[in-house]
Design a protein around this motif. Structure first.
Motif, PDB file in Angstrom:
ATOM      1  N   HIS A   1      35.530  34.258  42.278  1.00 35.46           N
ATOM      2  CA  HIS A   1      36.380  34.855  41.240  1.00 35.46           C
ATOM      3  C   HIS A   1      35.527  35.114  39.993  1.00 35.46           C
ATOM      4  O   HIS A   1      35.081  34.190  39.331  1.00 35.46           O
ATOM      5  CB  HIS A   1      37.559  33.928  40.917  1.00 35.46           C
ATOM      6  CG  HIS A   1      38.520  34.570  39.959  1.00 35.46           C
ATOM      7  ND1 HIS A   1      39.419  33.855  39.221  1.00 35.46           N
ATOM      8  CD2 HIS A   1      38.718  35.873  39.616  1.00 35.46           C
ATOM      9  CE1 HIS A   1      40.123  34.679  38.471  1.00 35.46           C
ATOM     10  NE2 HIS A   1      39.702  35.911  38.687  1.00 35.46           N
ATOM     11  N   PHE A   2      35.315  36.377  39.695  1.00 34.99           N
ATOM     12  CA  PHE A   2      34.499  36.759  38.533  1.00 34.99           C
ATOM     13  C   PHE A   2      35.434  37.195  37.414  1.00 34.99           C
ATOM     14  O   PHE A   2      36.229  38.127  37.592  1.00 34.99           O
ATOM     15  CB  PHE A   2      33.545  37.901  38.911  1.00 34.99           C
ATOM     16  CG  PHE A   2      32.611  37.518  40.019  1.00 34.99           C
ATOM     17  CD1 PHE A   2      31.448  36.814  39.740  1.00 34.99           C
ATOM     18  CD2 PHE A   2      32.903  37.820  41.343  1.00 34.99           C
ATOM     19  CE1 PHE A   2      30.582  36.428  40.753  1.00 34.99           C
ATOM     20  CE2 PHE A   2      32.052  37.439  42.358  1.00 34.99           C
ATOM     21  CZ  PHE A   2      30.888  36.744  42.073  1.00 34.99           C
ATOM     22  N   VAL A   3      35.327  36.485  36.284  1.00 37.08           N
ATOM     23  CA  VAL A   3      36.233  36.783  35.170  1.00 37.08           C
ATOM     24  C   VAL A   3      35.445  37.393  34.016  1.00 37.08           C
ATOM     25  O   VAL A   3      34.394  36.869  33.631  1.00 37.08           O
ATOM     26  CB  VAL A   3      36.949  35.490  34.697  1.00 37.08           C
ATOM     27  CG1 VAL A   3      37.865  35.783  33.520  1.00 37.08           C
ATOM     28  CG2 VAL A   3      37.723  34.879  35.837  1.00 37.08           C
ATOM     29  N   ILE A   4      35.958  38.482  33.481  1.00 41.69           N
ATOM     30  CA  ILE A   4      35.336  39.113  32.317  1.00 41.69           C
ATOM     31  C   ILE A   4      36.334  39.027  31.179  1.00 41.69           C
ATOM     32  O   ILE A   4      37.458  39.546  31.290  1.00 41.69           O
ATOM     33  CB  ILE A   4      34.970  40.590  32.612  1.00 41.69           C
ATOM     34  CG1 ILE A   4      33.919  40.644  33.720  1.00 41.69           C
ATOM     35  CG2 ILE A   4      34.452  41.297  31.377  1.00 41.69           C
ATOM     36  CD1 ILE A   4      34.365  41.259  34.973  1.00 41.69           C
ATOM     37  N   VAL A   5      35.957  38.353  30.110  1.00 42.99           N
ATOM     38  CA  VAL A   5      36.876  38.216  28.973  1.00 42.99           C
ATOM     39  C   VAL A   5      36.510  39.289  27.949  1.00 42.99           C
ATOM     40  O   VAL A   5      35.410  39.277  27.391  1.00 42.99           O
ATOM     41  CB  VAL A   5      36.782  36.807  28.351  1.00 42.99           C
ATOM     42  CG1 VAL A   5      37.849  36.634  27.276  1.00 42.99           C
ATOM     43  CG2 VAL A   5      36.924  35.733  29.417  1.00 42.99           C
ATOM     44  N   GLY A   6      37.420  40.212  27.718  1.00 45.76           N
ATOM     45  CA  GLY A   6      37.181  41.316  26.773  1.00 45.76           C
ATOM     46  C   GLY A   6      37.152  42.650  27.497  1.00 45.76           C
ATOM     47  O   GLY A   6      36.305  42.856  28.373  1.00 45.76           O
ATOM     48  N   GLY A   7      38.085  43.513  27.147  1.00 46.72           N
ATOM     49  CA  GLY A   7      38.188  44.822  27.820  1.00 46.72           C
ATOM     50  C   GLY A   7      37.589  45.940  26.987  1.00 46.72           C
ATOM     51  O   GLY A   7      38.079  47.070  27.012  1.00 46.72           O
ATOM     52  N   GLY A   8      36.507  45.643  26.256  1.00 47.83           N
ATOM     53  CA  GLY A   8      35.793  46.692  25.511  1.00 47.83           C
ATOM     54  C   GLY A   8      34.814  47.407  26.446  1.00 47.83           C
ATOM     55  O   GLY A   8      34.761  47.125  27.643  1.00 47.83           O
ATOM     56  N   PRO A   9      33.992  48.299  25.892  1.00 44.97           N
ATOM     57  CA  PRO A   9      33.078  49.071  26.751  1.00 44.97           C
ATOM     58  C   PRO A   9      32.134  48.196  27.566  1.00 44.97           C
ATOM     59  O   PRO A   9      31.891  48.477  28.742  1.00 44.97           O
ATOM     60  CB  PRO A   9      32.289  49.935  25.750  1.00 44.97           C
ATOM     61  CG  PRO A   9      33.059  49.914  24.498  1.00 44.97           C
ATOM     62  CD  PRO A   9      33.898  48.692  24.482  1.00 44.97           C
ATOM     63  N   THR A  10      31.595  47.109  26.976  1.00 49.40           N
ATOM     64  CA  THR A  10      30.635  46.278  27.705  1.00 49.40           C
ATOM     65  C   THR A  10      31.313  45.557  28.869  1.00 49.40           C
ATOM     66  O   THR A  10      30.817  45.568  29.998  1.00 49.40           O
ATOM     67  CB  THR A  10      29.977  45.255  26.752  1.00 49.40           C
ATOM     68  OG1 THR A  10      29.346  45.976  25.706  1.00 49.40           O
ATOM     69  CG2 THR A  10      28.962  44.398  27.455  1.00 49.40           C
ATOM     70  N   GLY A  11      32.458  44.914  28.600  1.00 52.73           N
ATOM     71  CA  GLY A  11      33.182  44.179  29.642  1.00 52.73           C
ATOM     72  C   GLY A  11      33.590  45.111  30.779  1.00 52.73           C
ATOM     73  O   GLY A  11      33.422  44.784  31.964  1.00 52.73           O
ATOM     74  N   VAL A  12      34.103  46.281  30.415  1.00 46.64           N
ATOM     75  CA  VAL A  12      34.577  47.228  31.428  1.00 46.64           C
ATOM     76  C   VAL A  12      33.403  47.747  32.262  1.00 46.64           C
ATOM     77  O   VAL A  12      33.478  47.832  33.488  1.00 46.64           O
ATOM     78  CB  VAL A  12      35.331  48.397  30.733  1.00 46.64           C
ATOM     79  CG1 VAL A  12      35.511  49.571  31.673  1.00 46.64           C
ATOM     80  CG2 VAL A  12      36.683  47.903  30.225  1.00 46.64           C
ATOM     81  N   GLU A  13      32.296  48.033  31.600  1.00 48.55           N
ATOM     82  CA  GLU A  13      31.148  48.556  32.350  1.00 48.55           C
ATOM     83  C   GLU A  13      30.600  47.497  33.307  1.00 48.55           C
ATOM     84  O   GLU A  13      30.246  47.800  34.444  1.00 48.55           O
ATOM     85  CB  GLU A  13      30.047  49.028  31.381  1.00 48.55           C
ATOM     86  CG  GLU A  13      28.975  49.793  32.127  1.00 48.55           C
ATOM     87  CD  GLU A  13      27.879  50.343  31.236  1.00 48.55           C
ATOM     88  OE1 GLU A  13      28.076  50.393  30.006  1.00 48.55           O
ATOM     89  OE2 GLU A  13      26.826  50.719  31.777  1.00 48.55           O
TER      90      GLU A  13
END
Ligand code: FAD
Length: 565
Positions: A208-220
Motif C-alpha cells: 500500500h503506497f500512500v501519497i499525502v498531498g494532491g499537488g503537482p509533485t504528489g500527483v506526478e
C-alpha cells in the motif's frame, strides 16, 4: 584544493587568472575567516544556494565585475521537475544533475565552498558556514565569509505542519537523495511482500503506497508509480500485482487545485480509471510505523496500514532564514519578504529570491490613484470601458499576481471581474461608477495570492537579479533610472516582473496536461511529447540533455530498472 576549510586557516596566497584580470586571495584574518583582499577592489558578492535561483543568477552574472563566492551544501544543480522520474528509475539521478563548478567554470574567479550556511549576520555583513565534508583543526569545520552583497537563494524545506511521526516515517520528495531513497523503498516493499510465510493482509500492507498531498509533485509521483507497477513490476511480480494499492490523500476538495478545473477533472477521472484511490477532504493527523491516521468530517478518524508513505504537502521556511528574519524585523512573518527589486527590507545589500522569499504583497488599492494618474484617468465620477481596459492593463503589468488570479478564475475581462465582486456590473451606458471599480479592485486584493513557489519564478528572478548586478556600476554612474511608481526619486532598475509560461501535470500512461499562456489547455499524448521536448530543452547542459534523452529511450526499449541498489 581550497574546498577544505583547513586550507584557508593558514597563510595562503592563491593567484587565479580570471576573465576580468588577476585576483589575489590573501591571508585570512582569523583561522576561520574566508577573506579576500582584492587588488582589483571588487565588491564581495556571496551567493547562498545552488538551486534554480542561485544557478540562474550565477549563469547570467558577469562574474568579472565582482569577487564572487558561492556557498551550498551540494556541489551541483539538480533539475527538480524530473525528481519524480527518478523515484521509479525512468531517469537516472546523475542525468539530472550538473556540477556547479562546471557551470561557473567559464566565469573565472568564482569560488565555491561546499558548506551549509547556519547564520547570517546582517550587521557585521558576514555569513557563518559549516563544511559538511571536512573539519578544521577545532573539528567543527566552521568558517565565516564577508560580503558587500549577499544573494540568498536557499530554497525551502518540506512542510510537515508538525504532524507527529511524519519526519520519522514518511519520505519527502525534495532532493535527489530523497528520490533515490523512494526508489529503494518501493523495491523493498515489493521484495518484502514476496517473502514466504506472509499472510495476504501483510502482503497488502507492504504494497500500500500512500501519497499525502494532491499537488503537482504528489500527483506526478502517484502516476509514475502506477506506470512502474503496470509496465514493469507486474511482469516481475505476477502474484503481487493485484495486491498493489496507491492512495493519494488530499485535505482539499480536489487534487491539482492550482490548475484549471478541466485539468483537475481529467486527472481525477484518469486516476479513477487507473485504480489510483483519491481520498479528498481527508487530513492526516498522525503517522506511525504501521499506520497513517487521517480524519474527515463524515468518517472521523481512521487508521490505514501502509508499506511506504510519501509526504508532499508544500514547503516551509528553513531555520537559518527564520533566524535571519528575526534579525531584520520580520519575525512575525512566515516567509522572508523582499521588495519588487528583490531587496530584503531593513538590511543593506541583501537580496533574496526563489522559494525562500516572497515579494511583499503591495496592495493594488494602495497604488490605485497613481495608476489612474499614469493612465491619465480622472479619478472622479465614472470610467469608460476603454479607461477600464487601460487601467486593468496597467495593473496586470505591475501586478503579475493579479493577472494570474484573473487567468486562474478564467476571467478574460473586467466585466467578469466585476460580476465576481458581488454582482457589480457595468452600467448599460458602458460606464462604471468609480466606487464600483474600486470595490472590484478591493475584491481582487483580498483574493490574489503570492507568486507560486516554482522553478520558473526562481529562474526568472535569478536572471533578473544578475542583469541588475551586471548594470549596477553603469547605474551608479548614471543614477537617473525609470520613474518611481510611488514616492519621490528614481529607481535604478525596473522592478521584477514575472512572466508565466504555463505549467505541466504529467498524469501517467504517456499523458500530460498543460495549462499554457492565454488559457490554452492541452491534455493527452501529444502534450506528453510537448513535455518531453520542453524538459529536454530546459536542461542546464548538453551533457544532461543527452543523458536524459538516453534514459527516456532506454526506458522505451528495455523498461525501468527494478534492482534494489
Ligand atoms: P532550490 O532549488 O531548492 O535550491 C536551494 C539551494 O540552497 C540548494 O542548492 C540547496 O543545497 C541550498 N541550501 C539549502 N540550505 C542551505 C544552507 N543552509 N546553506 C547554503 N545553501 C543551502 N517547479 C516548476 O516550475 N516546474 C516543475 O515541474 C517543478 N517540479 C518540481 C518537482 C519536485 C519533486 C519538486 C521538489 C519541486 C518542483 N518544482 C517545480 C519546484 C522547484 O523545484 C522549486 O520552486 C525551485 O527548486 C526553487 O528554487 P530555489 O533556488 O529557490 O530553491
Amino acid at each position: 584544493a581550497l574546498h577544505h576549510s583547513r586550507a584557508f586557516s593558514k597563510l595562503i596566497v592563491v593567484v587565479a587568472v580570471s576573465s576580468g584580470g588577476i585576483v589575489a586571495y590573501a591571508d585570512a584574518k582569523s583561522d576561520h575567516d574566508v577573506e579576500s583582499s582584492q587588488v582589483s577592489g571588487k565588491k564581495k558578492l556571496v551567493v547562498l544556494g545552488t538551486g534554480w535561483a542561485g544557478t540562474s543568477f550565477l549563469k547570467n552574472l558577469d562574474a568579472s565585475l565582482y569577487d564572487v563566492q558561492v556557498v551550498s551544501p551540494r556541489n551541483y544543480f539538480a533539475f527538480t521537475p524530473l525528481l519524480p522520474s527518478i523515484t521509479c528509475g525512468t531517469v537516472e539521478p546523475r542525468s539530472i544533475v550538473e556540477p556547479i563548478r562546471n557551470i561557473v567554470r567559464k566565469k573565472g574567479g568564482v569560488r565555491f565552498w561546499e558548506a551549509e550556511c547556519f547564520k547570517i549576520d546582517p550587521v557585521k555583513k558576514k555569513v557563518h558556514c559549516r563544511s559538511n565534508i571536512g573539519t578544521d583543526k577545532d573539528g567543527n569545520g566552521e568558517f565565516t565569509v564577508d560580503y558587500d552583497y549577499l544573494v540568498i537563494a536557499l530554497g525551502a524545506k518540506p512542510n510537515t505542519f508538525n504532524t507527529p511521526g511524519v519526519v520519522e516515517h514518511c519520505h519527502f520528495l525534495k532532493e535527489v537523495e530523497d528520490a533515490q531513497k523512494i526508489r529503494r523503498s518501493v523495491m523493498n516493499c515489493f521484495e518484502n511482500a514476496s517473502l514466504p510465510n506472509l499472510s495476504e493482509e501483510e502482503r497488502r500492507k507492504n504494497l500500500h503506497f500512500v501519497i499525502v498531498g494532491g499537488g503537482p509533485t504528489g500527483v506526478e509521483f502517484a502516476a509514475e508509480l502506477h506506470d512502474f507497477v503496470i509496465e514493469d513490476l507486474a511482469k516481475l511480480y505476477p502474484t503481487l500485482k493485484d495486491l498493489v494499492r496507491i492512495s493519494v490523500i488530499e485535505a482539499g476538495e480536489h487534487i491539482l487545485t492550482m490548475f484549471d478545473k478541466r485539468i483537475t477533472k481529467f486527472a481525477e477521472e484518469k486516476f479513477q480509471r487507473d485504480g489510483i484511490e483519491v481520498k479528498t477532504n481527508f487530513r492526516v493527523v498522525k503517522v506511525t510505523d504501521k499506520a497513517i491516521t487521517m480524519t474527515n468530517n463524515a468518517t472521523g478518524e481512521i487508521n490505514v496500514p501502509y508499506g511506504m508513505a510519501v509526504w508532499s504537502t508544500g514547503i516551509g521556511t528553513r531555520p537559518v532564514i527564520l533566524d535571519f528574519m528575526k534579525q531584520v524585523g520580520q519575525g512575525n512573518r512566515r516567509v522572508l519578504a523582499t521588495d519588487e527589486w528583490l531587496r530584503v527590507c531593513n538590511s543593506d545589500g541583501v537580496y533574496a529570491l526563489g522559494d525562500c522569499a516572497t515579494i511583499s504583497q503591495r496592495k493594488v488599492m494602495e497604488d490605485v490613484s497613481e495608476i489612474f494618474r499614469v493612465a491619465d484617468v480622472d479619478c472622479s465620477g465614472t470610467l469608460t470601458l476603454k479607461e477600464i481596459k487601460d487601467v486593468l492593463g496597467d495593473i496586470c503589468e505591475r501586478y503579475p499576481q493579479v493577472e494570474l488570479y484573473l487567468k486562474s478564475k478564467q476571467m478574460k475581462n473586467f466585466v467578469d471581474l466585476l460580476r465576481d465582486a458581488e454582482g457589480s456590473l457595468l452600467k448599460e451606458s458602458k460606464e462604471l461608477d468609480i466606487e464600483e471599480f474600486k470595490k472590484a479592485l478591493a475584491h481582487v486584493d483580498s483574493q490574489v495570492k503570492m507568486l507560486p513557489a516554482t522553478a520558473q519564478v526562481a529562474a526568472q528572478q535569478g536572471n533578473y537579479l544578475a542583469q541588475c548586478f551586471n548594470k549596477m556600476k553603469i547605474c551608479e554612474e548614471h543614477p537617473e533610472g525609470p520613474l518611481r511608481i510611488r514616492g519621490q526619486g528614481r529607481h535604478r532598475f525596473h522592478p521584477f516582473r514575472y512572466k508565466h509560461l504555463g505549467q505541466f501535470a504529467p498524469l501517467g500512461g504517456e499523458q500530460t496536461a498543460a495549462q499554457l499562456p492565454g488559457d490554452w489547455i492541452s491534455i493527452g499524448h501529444s502534450t506528453q511529447w510537448l513535455w518531453y521536448s520542453i524538459y529536454a530543452s530546459k536542461q542546464v547542459s548538453w551533457r544532461t540533455r543527452l543523458l536524459v534523452i538516453g534514459d527516456w529511450t532506454r526506458r522505451f526499449i528495455f523498461g525501468r530498472d527494478s534492482s534494489c541498489i
